[in-house]
Design an enzyme around this catalytic site. Structure first.
Site, PDB file in Angstrom:
ATOM      1  N   LEU A  33       0.829  -1.208   0.000  1.00  0.00           N
ATOM      2  CA  LEU A  33       0.000   0.000   0.000  1.00  0.00           C
ATOM      3  C   LEU A  33       0.868   1.265   0.000  1.00  0.00           C
ATOM      4  O   LEU A  33       2.039   1.227   0.409  1.00  0.00           O
ATOM      5  CB  LEU A  33      -0.871   0.024   1.264  1.00  0.00           C
ATOM      6  CG  LEU A  33      -1.963  -1.046   1.377  1.00  0.00           C
ATOM      7  CD1 LEU A  33      -2.590  -1.004   2.772  1.00  0.00           C
ATOM      8  CD2 LEU A  33      -3.031  -0.856   0.305  1.00  0.00           C
ATOM      9  N   SER A  39       9.392   2.637  -0.542  1.00  0.00           N
ATOM     10  CA  SER A  39      10.476   3.542  -0.968  1.00  0.00           C
ATOM     11  C   SER A  39      11.546   3.628   0.107  1.00  0.00           C
ATOM     12  O   SER A  39      12.751   3.612  -0.201  1.00  0.00           O
ATOM     13  CB  SER A  39       9.941   4.960  -1.221  1.00  0.00           C
ATOM     14  OG  SER A  39       8.794   4.914  -1.994  1.00  0.00           O
ATOM     15  N   SER A 106       1.662  -1.547  -7.285  1.00  0.00           N
ATOM     16  CA  SER A 106       1.392  -2.751  -8.109  1.00  0.00           C
ATOM     17  C   SER A 106       0.330  -3.642  -7.452  1.00  0.00           C
ATOM     18  O   SER A 106       0.649  -4.744  -6.997  1.00  0.00           O
ATOM     19  CB  SER A 106       2.685  -3.526  -8.376  1.00  0.00           C
ATOM     20  OG  SER A 106       3.518  -3.643  -7.240  1.00  0.00           O
TER      21      SER A 106
HETATM   22  N1  LIG Z   1      -5.157   6.657  -6.287  1.00  0.00           N
HETATM   23  C1  LIG Z   1      -3.938   6.364  -5.887  1.00  0.00           C
HETATM   24  N2  LIG Z   1      -3.639   5.112  -5.434  1.00  0.00           N
HETATM   25  C2  LIG Z   1      -2.376   4.827  -5.052  1.00  0.00           C
HETATM   26  N3  LIG Z   1      -1.334   5.706  -5.068  1.00  0.00           N
HETATM   27  C3  LIG Z   1      -1.586   6.967  -5.514  1.00  0.00           C
HETATM   28  C4  LIG Z   1      -2.885   7.336  -5.932  1.00  0.00           C
HETATM   29  N4  LIG Z   1      -2.840   8.645  -6.310  1.00  0.00           N
HETATM   30  C5  LIG Z   1      -1.584   9.069  -6.154  1.00  0.00           C
HETATM   31  N5  LIG Z   1      -0.819   8.062  -5.673  1.00  0.00           N
HETATM   32  C6  LIG Z   1       0.636   8.217  -5.483  1.00  0.00           C
HETATM   33  O1  LIG Z   1       1.223   7.461  -6.539  1.00  0.00           O
HETATM   34  C7  LIG Z   1       2.126   6.484  -6.042  1.00  0.00           C
HETATM   35  C8  LIG Z   1       1.774   5.094  -6.582  1.00  0.00           C
HETATM   36  O2  LIG Z   1       2.179   4.975  -7.897  1.00  0.00           O
HETATM   37  P1  LIG Z   1       2.455   3.551  -8.483  1.00  0.00           P
HETATM   38  O3  LIG Z   1       2.963   3.773  -9.866  1.00  0.00           O
HETATM   39  O4  LIG Z   1       3.328   2.799  -7.552  1.00  0.00           O
HETATM   40  O5  LIG Z   1       0.999   2.894  -8.497  1.00  0.00           O
HETATM   41  S1  LIG Z   1       0.520   1.576  -9.265  1.00  0.00           S
HETATM   42  O6  LIG Z   1       1.560   0.557  -9.101  1.00  0.00           O
HETATM   43  O7  LIG Z   1       0.312   1.904 -10.670  1.00  0.00           O
HETATM   44  O8  LIG Z   1      -0.746   1.175  -8.621  1.00  0.00           O
HETATM   45  C9  LIG Z   1       1.935   6.466  -4.548  1.00  0.00           C
HETATM   46  O9  LIG Z   1       3.271   6.376  -4.071  1.00  0.00           O
HETATM   47  P2  LIG Z   1       3.670   5.552  -2.753  1.00  0.00           P
HETATM   48  O10 LIG Z   1       3.006   6.309  -1.630  1.00  0.00           O
HETATM   49  O11 LIG Z   1       5.169   5.650  -2.735  1.00  0.00           O
HETATM   50  O12 LIG Z   1       3.180   4.150  -2.894  1.00  0.00           O
HETATM   51  C10 LIG Z   1       1.229   7.742  -4.203  1.00  0.00           C
HETATM   52  O13 LIG Z   1       2.179   8.732  -3.827  1.00  0.00           O
HETATM   53  N1  LIG Z   2       9.595  -0.790   9.490  1.00  0.00           N
HETATM   54  C1  LIG Z   2       9.405   0.214   8.614  1.00  0.00           C
HETATM   55  N2  LIG Z   2       9.780   0.053   7.337  1.00  0.00           N
HETATM   56  C2  LIG Z   2       9.590   1.050   6.435  1.00  0.00           C
HETATM   57  N3  LIG Z   2       9.028   2.244   6.725  1.00  0.00           N
HETATM   58  C3  LIG Z   2       8.625   2.464   8.009  1.00  0.00           C
HETATM   59  C4  LIG Z   2       8.791   1.448   8.989  1.00  0.00           C
HETATM   60  N4  LIG Z   2       8.298   1.928  10.172  1.00  0.00           N
HETATM   61  C5  LIG Z   2       7.881   3.180   9.926  1.00  0.00           C
HETATM   62  N5  LIG Z   2       8.075   3.526   8.636  1.00  0.00           N
HETATM   63  C6  LIG Z   2       7.751   4.842   8.041  1.00  0.00           C
HETATM   64  O1  LIG Z   2       6.669   4.662   7.122  1.00  0.00           O
HETATM   65  C7  LIG Z   2       6.788   5.611   6.064  1.00  0.00           C
HETATM   66  C8  LIG Z   2       6.765   4.835   4.744  1.00  0.00           C
HETATM   67  O2  LIG Z   2       6.762   5.759   3.686  1.00  0.00           O
HETATM   68  P1  LIG Z   2       7.258   5.361   2.239  1.00  0.00           P
HETATM   69  O3  LIG Z   2       8.550   4.634   2.302  1.00  0.00           O
HETATM   70  O4  LIG Z   2       7.191   6.599   1.407  1.00  0.00           O
HETATM   71  O5  LIG Z   2       6.123   4.322   1.799  1.00  0.00           O
HETATM   72  P2  LIG Z   2       5.701   3.879   0.334  1.00  0.00           P
HETATM   73  O6  LIG Z   2       6.889   4.048  -0.563  1.00  0.00           O
HETATM   74  O7  LIG Z   2       5.291   2.449   0.472  1.00  0.00           O
HETATM   75  O8  LIG Z   2       4.564   4.765  -0.059  1.00  0.00           O
HETATM   76  C9  LIG Z   2       8.081   6.374   6.267  1.00  0.00           C
HETATM   77  O9  LIG Z   2       7.786   7.610   6.904  1.00  0.00           O
HETATM   78  C10 LIG Z   2       8.869   5.466   7.218  1.00  0.00           C
HETATM   79  O10 LIG Z   2       9.767   6.162   8.060  1.00  0.00           O
END
Ligand SMILES: Nc1ncnc2c1ncn2[C@@H]1O[C@H](COP(=O)(O)OS(=O)(=O)O)[C@@H](OP(=O)(O)O)[C@H]1O
Ligand SMILES: Nc1ncnc2c1ncn2[C@@H]1O[C@H](COP(=O)(O)OP(=O)(O)O)[C@@H](O)[C@H]1O
Length: 199
Positions: A33, A39, A106
């Site tokens: 999620l 990241s 994904s």
């Molecule tokens: N509707 C919706 N659902 C999920 N995520 C959203 C959406 N809108 C914007 N974002 C932002 O876009 C990042 C996800 O992009 P992805 O290319 O990884 O998504 S996917 O694999 O095509 O589902 C995701 O990044 P991460 O938070 O790093 O996962 C969000 O920052």
């Molecule tokens: N065990 C952990 N592993 C990874 N991130 C963690 C963990 N515990 C807390 N966090 C926090 O959760 C957040 C995850 O954000 P991010 O890496 O941007 O998530 P994503 O890329 O899945 O959207 C960061 O602020 C990170 O510091």
């Protein structure tokens, strides 16, 4: 679409580049999620591998969607195309001899299966960053969950769009109650062992 193209063989192969780098190349794929930690973990693992002289590259959802995939939305069809293109990029990267870390929501099993058919099952590691929706929402790193709850964002994974969890990932990290350091070390240990890295 039928194209009159004929695949050309290159004289220098993936195996030649792996030999030069003295390590295997691989696509390491983090799924989970938004806010689960993909990241964060991909970045920290890359730092450690880089320090040890491993050739690496990172592909991340937000960045790729600002560039090559900026024409794609979050509809199911566009997510499928997003992942397909990234798998093709990942394939190029691993053919270039690089350990590639990809962090993408994904959310669909069939899309993640398709990555394997593009890059080859033997070149692919799936890491499920399993963080509960409750915890991701609590973190709300980018304020997206708040916007999704208020209806400002549609198709938000976990809220108004599905997330299909991997049934048999190579590694599952449950981050709800684990420190970033511990999760990073777990991923790193797994990769070192799986790729037989001598570092
Ligand atoms: N509707 C919706 N659902 C999920 N995520 C959203 C959406 N809108 C914007 N974002 C932002 O876009 C990042 C996800 O992009 P992805 O290319 O990884 O998504 S996917 O694999 O095509 O589902 C995701 O990044 P991460 O938070 O790093 O996962 C969000 O920052
Ligand atoms: N065990 C952990 N592993 C990874 N991130 C963690 C963990 N515990 C807390 N966090 C926090 O959760 C957040 C995850 O954000 P991010 O890496 O941007 O998530 P994503 O890329 O899945 O959207 C960061 O602020 C990170 O510091």
């Amino acid at each position: 679409m039928s194209l009159n193209t004929i695949r050309q063989d290159y004289k220098i192969t993936k195996a030649d580049r792996e030999k030069l780098n003295d390590h295997r190349s691989f696509l390491i794929w983090f799924t989970g999620l938004s806010g689960s930690g993909k990241s964060t973990l991909a970045n920290l693992v890359e730092v450690e591998l880089h320090k040890k002289g491993i050739s690496t590259f990172s592909l991340d959802g937000d960045n790729i969607r600002q560039g090559i995939n900026k024409d794609l939305s979050f509809s199911p069809e566009d997510r499928t195309e997003n992942i397909r293109r990234i798998a093709e990029i990942g394939h190029l990267m691993i053919n270039a001899g690089v350990i590639t870390l990809a962090a993408f929501v994904s959310p669909y099993i069939k899309d993640r299966e398709n990555i394997k058919s593009i890059v080859g099952t033997d070149n692919f590691i799936e890491i499920y960053v399993n963080t509960s929706l409750e915890e991701c929402e609590k973190r709300d790193v980018k304020g997206l969950y708040k916007k999704a709850r208020s209806g400002e964002i549609k198709n938000m994974t976990g809220i108004s769009a599905p997330y299909e969890a991997p049934k048999n990932p190579d590694l599952e990290i449950i981050t709800d109650n684990q420190s970033v350091e511990d999760s990073t070390q777990t991923v790193l240990n797994f990769i070192i062992q799986k790729l037989k890295l001598e570092i």
